[in-house]
Design an enzyme around this catalytic site. Structure first.
Site, short mmCIF file in Angstrom:
data_model
loop_
_atom_site.label_atom_id
_atom_site.label_comp_id
_atom_site.label_asym_id
_atom_site.label_seq_id
_atom_site.Cartn_x
_atom_site.Cartn_y
_atom_site.Cartn_z
NE ARG A 7 -8.49 -1.06 5.22
CZ ARG A 7 -9.54 -1.16 6.02
NH1 ARG A 7 -10.08 -0.09 6.54
NH2 ARG A 7 -10.03 -2.33 6.35
NE ARG A 63 4.54 6.10 -11.95
CZ ARG A 63 3.37 6.64 -11.69
NH1 ARG A 63 2.27 6.14 -12.17
NH2 ARG A 63 3.29 7.72 -10.94
CB CYS A 74 6.48 5.60 -1.68
SG CYS A 74 6.24 4.59 -3.15
CD GLU A 77 2.13 1.17 8.19
OE1 GLU A 77 1.35 1.24 9.15
OE2 GLU A 77 1.82 1.48 7.02
NE ARG A 89 -0.31 -2.05 7.46
CZ ARG A 89 0.75 -2.54 8.09
NH1 ARG A 89 1.98 -2.22 7.69
NH2 ARG A 89 0.61 -3.35 9.13
CE1 TYR A 107 -7.02 -5.65 4.22
CE2 TYR A 107 -4.86 -5.33 5.19
CZ TYR A 107 -6.11 -4.85 4.87
OH TYR A 107 -6.46 -3.57 5.20
NE ARG A 115 -9.67 -5.50 9.48
CZ ARG A 115 -10.53 -4.55 9.11
NH1 ARG A 115 -10.11 -3.36 8.80
NH2 ARG A 115 -11.82 -4.82 9.06
#
Length: 132
Positions: A7, A63, A74, A77, A89, A107, A115
């Site tokens: 992540r 890309r 894609c 969120e 994210r 992150y 986080r």
């Protein structure tokens, strides 16, 4: 080799195509460096973007980095009240010999608040990452 999920997130400074692609590209580079990955290790990447990012697809950054044969997706969120604005994210699926505990989630920038426990590890410099 095992398939693992990594992540990451980054808060984009402003919604402009070049800025968005550049900062998402930075996130992807950091995820790959932190986990000693090469493009052939990538199985797929899912990107999500908050509703205030509409100038470009986050996958365009991948890309531009040459990830032309990696499946990318894609999505939007969830628009949750109080959520972090201008945030992309990622959920990257990779083939790796690393144990689950050795995976480094990344992150960056304002997204570090999402986080804090993981962002501190990602903030280590390249020399520190090499010792993990």
């Amino acid at each position: 080799m095992t398939v693992r999920a990594i992540r990451g997130a980054i808060q984009v400074e402003r919604d402009e195509p070049g800025v968005l692609r550049g900062q998402v590209g930075l996130l992807l580079k950091e995820v790959m460096a932190a986990n000693d990955l090469v493009p052939d290790d990538l199985v797929s990447i899912v990107f999500t973007a908050t509703a205030d990012l509409v100038s470009a697809f986050p996958a365009e950054a991948a890309r531009e980095l040459g990830l032309v044969d990696v499946p990318l997706l894609c999505a939007r969120e969830l628009d949750v009240e109080g959520g972090l604005p201008r945030t992309v994210r990622i959920l990257a699926h990779v083939e790796t010999d690393r144990e689950r505990a050795a995976i480094r989630h990344v992150y960056l920038g304002g997204a570090a608040v999402l986080r804090k426990d993981l962002a501190q590890r990602a903030a280590a410099g390249p020399a520190e990452r090499g010792n993990r």
